[in-house]
Design a protein around this motif. Structure first.
Motif, short mmCIF file in Angstrom:
data_model
loop_
_atom_site.label_atom_id
_atom_site.label_comp_id
_atom_site.label_asym_id
_atom_site.label_seq_id
_atom_site.Cartn_x
_atom_site.Cartn_y
_atom_site.Cartn_z
N LYS A 1 0.81 -1.21 0.00
CA LYS A 1 0.00 0.00 0.00
C LYS A 1 0.85 1.26 0.00
O LYS A 1 0.38 2.33 -0.36
N LYS A 2 2.10 1.14 0.42
CA LYS A 2 3.01 2.29 0.43
C LYS A 2 3.71 2.48 -0.91
O LYS A 2 4.36 3.49 -1.14
N VAL A 3 3.62 1.47 -1.78
CA VAL A 3 4.29 1.53 -3.08
C VAL A 3 3.37 2.22 -4.09
O VAL A 3 2.24 1.79 -4.28
N LYS A 4 3.87 3.26 -4.70
CA LYS A 4 3.07 4.01 -5.68
C LYS A 4 3.20 3.33 -7.05
O LYS A 4 3.90 3.80 -7.95
N MET A 5 2.50 2.20 -7.17
CA MET A 5 2.57 1.43 -8.39
C MET A 5 1.50 1.88 -9.37
O MET A 5 0.32 1.91 -9.06
N THR A 6 1.93 2.27 -10.57
CA THR A 6 1.02 2.67 -11.64
C THR A 6 1.26 1.76 -12.85
O THR A 6 2.22 1.00 -12.89
N GLY A 7 0.36 1.87 -13.82
CA GLY A 7 0.52 1.06 -15.03
C GLY A 7 1.81 1.38 -15.76
O GLY A 7 2.47 0.49 -16.30
N ARG A 8 2.19 2.65 -15.78
CA ARG A 8 3.41 3.06 -16.46
C ARG A 8 4.65 2.48 -15.75
O ARG A 8 5.56 1.97 -16.41
N VAL A 9 4.67 2.56 -14.42
CA VAL A 9 5.79 2.01 -13.66
C VAL A 9 5.86 0.50 -13.85
O VAL A 9 6.94 -0.08 -14.00
N TYR A 10 4.71 -0.14 -13.88
CA TYR A 10 4.67 -1.60 -14.04
C TYR A 10 5.28 -2.00 -15.38
O TYR A 10 6.05 -2.97 -15.45
N LEU A 11 4.94 -1.28 -16.44
CA LEU A 11 5.44 -1.63 -17.77
C LEU A 11 6.91 -1.26 -17.96
O LEU A 11 7.67 -1.97 -18.62
N ARG A 12 7.33 -0.15 -17.37
CA ARG A 12 8.70 0.34 -17.58
C ARG A 12 9.71 -0.24 -16.60
O ARG A 12 10.91 -0.21 -16.87
N TYR B 1 4.55 -8.53 -6.93
CA TYR B 1 4.49 -7.82 -8.21
C TYR B 1 5.17 -8.59 -9.34
O TYR B 1 4.71 -8.57 -10.49
N PHE B 2 6.26 -9.28 -9.03
CA PHE B 2 7.05 -9.92 -10.10
C PHE B 2 6.55 -11.31 -10.48
O PHE B 2 6.71 -11.73 -11.62
N ALA B 3 5.95 -12.03 -9.54
CA ALA B 3 5.54 -13.41 -9.81
C ALA B 3 4.59 -13.54 -10.99
O ALA B 3 4.78 -14.42 -11.85
N PRO B 4 3.53 -12.71 -11.11
CA PRO B 4 2.63 -12.86 -12.26
C PRO B 4 3.33 -12.65 -13.60
O PRO B 4 3.10 -13.41 -14.55
N VAL B 5 4.20 -11.64 -13.67
CA VAL B 5 4.92 -11.36 -14.92
C VAL B 5 5.83 -12.53 -15.27
O VAL B 5 5.85 -13.00 -16.42
N CYS B 6 6.58 -13.01 -14.29
CA CYS B 6 7.51 -14.11 -14.54
C CYS B 6 6.76 -15.39 -14.91
O CYS B 6 7.22 -16.17 -15.75
#
Length: 415
Positions: A102-113, A230-235
């Motif tokens: 909840k403290k991580v400012k995760m956005t779609g742009r950050v996720y992709l980049r 965050y990384f497990a789904p992508v991997c």
């Protein structure tokens, strides 16, 4: 009116004699409740848990991929990541272990980049790491992994995260020298396995540098479990694509049944629990403990490989690996930190001797005996045994025992 108020004030200050009257409480006792004392586990519990889980994952993977003949490392890695994705989603909705997200400012742009590119190298490191188990022993793999700090250092220089420092390079050169000596002593040396392990180390180094460069700001700080969230789904998606191309066409359900569904489930559980143990270990120990735990785990894995698979390990390998481990500890902690810990250890050892001289003599005697046997074992050409021969002799012994106890039954079966 003023006189009466003055009398009331004065009378309130008079201490009345006589039997003591009960004093009314100023605070409601029901409102003040002692907070239940939290159970604090000793840091040794977290250390033992992490070493156990980390070692179990490596040994478990080696057993499935090599001993159980499940030669599909990419599918196994994909299964771990898919299971980890499911478990992190469940934990995020039912526990507080992942509240850090909840403290991580995760956005779609950050996720992709950031997350997707880092996840790509994470997948490649996992794939190469598991492929290595098909060709090399666990003992030799751990020796090669000692070069990871060197790879990370070189990657930081290549990506401009840190400026080249030849003094640091000289310090880490001992790790490289030790691993090279250990490689010369390896009996079951397979180049393809070494190349896969080198690739896994290189991809892992790039991943760590990318994390430092792309997610180094305070708003993206994540503990290992949140990072895995965050990384497990992508991997998992990336590994699935690779598995569909290279391994899915050749796998059959019988390969899965031969290993066992329950075995694969237990393997995924152990792999996921390792991520949970890392969170608690980092939160409750120091950098010294983390470094020494890693060294202890690697050494234990070498001996576990000898005990389980009869891996032959030469004295030259022990010598080279010792140099690599010492170099790694020196590089991670630094000279000044080591001097401080050594002086503190010497002071406590002297205090222990003054307090319990008999016990200290026993400790020295036992340590001397252990060192003697280690040196004596180092004079042998190799340390290890033939697992096939052991299994064959075991079967012969059991067969002879059964034959001696029930000769008639054995003869009847032959007839």
């Amino acid at each position: 009116m003023g006189v009466e108020m003055e009398k009331d004030r004065i009378s309130a200050e008079i201490v009345r004699a006589g039997p003591e009257a009960p004093v009314l409480p100023t605070v409601n006792p029901a409102a003040v409740q002692a907070e239940p004392q939290k159970i604090a586990l000793h840091p040794a519990f977290y250390v033992i848990s992490w070493i156990t889980m980390s070692s179990s994952v490596i040994l478990f993977n080696k057993w499935i991929l090599d001993t159980a003949n499940f030669h599909f490392p990419i599918i196994l890695t994909t299964w771990h990541l898919a299971f980890g994705t499911l478990m992190t989603q469940i934990l995020a909705r039912t526990t507080t272990l992942l509240d850090g997200r909840k403290k991580v400012k995760m956005t779609g742009r950050v996720y992709l980049r950031a997350i997707v590119p880092i996840g790509l190298f994470f997948s490649l490191s996992l794939i190469c790491g598991n492929l290595t188990y098909l060709y090399l022993s666990v003992a030799f793999i751990q020796m090669l992994k000692a070069t990871t700090p060197v790879a990370v250092l070189l990657a930081t220089w290549c990506f401009g995260v840190a400026k080249p420092n030849f003094r640091v390079l000289f310090n880490v050169s001992f790790i490289v020298i030790g691993v090279i000596i250990a490689s010369f002593g390896e009996i079951e040396f397979k180049l393809i396995g070494v190349l896969f392990q080198a690739g896994g180390i290189a991809f892992e180094a790039i991943r760590l540098v990318m994390v430092e460069r792309l997610l180094s700001s305070e708003e993206y700080k994540m503990d290992p479990l949140v990072s895995f969230y965050y990384f497990a789904p992508v991997c998992a998606v990336m590994n699935s694509i690779v598995a569909l191309i290279f391994e899915v066409p050749s796998i059959h359900m019988q390969d899965i049944y031969n290993v066992g569904l329950l075995t694969l489930f237990a393997n995924a559980v152990v792999a996921f629990m390792l991520n949970v143990c890392v969170v608690f270990l980092i939160g409750r120990t120091s950098s010294l403990v983390l470094t020494l735990c890693g060294v202890l785990k690697d050494v234990l894995l070498v001996f576990a490989s000898i005990a389980i698979w009869g891996t032959p390990v030469t004295p030259l390998q022990f010598f080279g690996y010792s140099i690599a481990l010492c170099g790694m500890v020196y590089y991670k902690l630094g000279a000044e930190t080591l001097k401080g810990y050594l002086s503190e250890g010497a002071r406590r050892w002297a205090e222990y001797g003054a307090r319990s001289p008999a016990q200290r003599k026993i400790v020295i005697l036992v340590g001397g005996i252990i060192l003697f046997f280690l040196l004596l074992g180092g004079l042998a050409p190799t340390v290890g045994y033939d697992t096939g021969a052991v299994a064959s002799h075991g079967k012969d012994w059991v067969g002879g025992l059964l034959g001696a106890k029930g000769t008639g039954a054995v003869d009847g079966s032959k007839a």
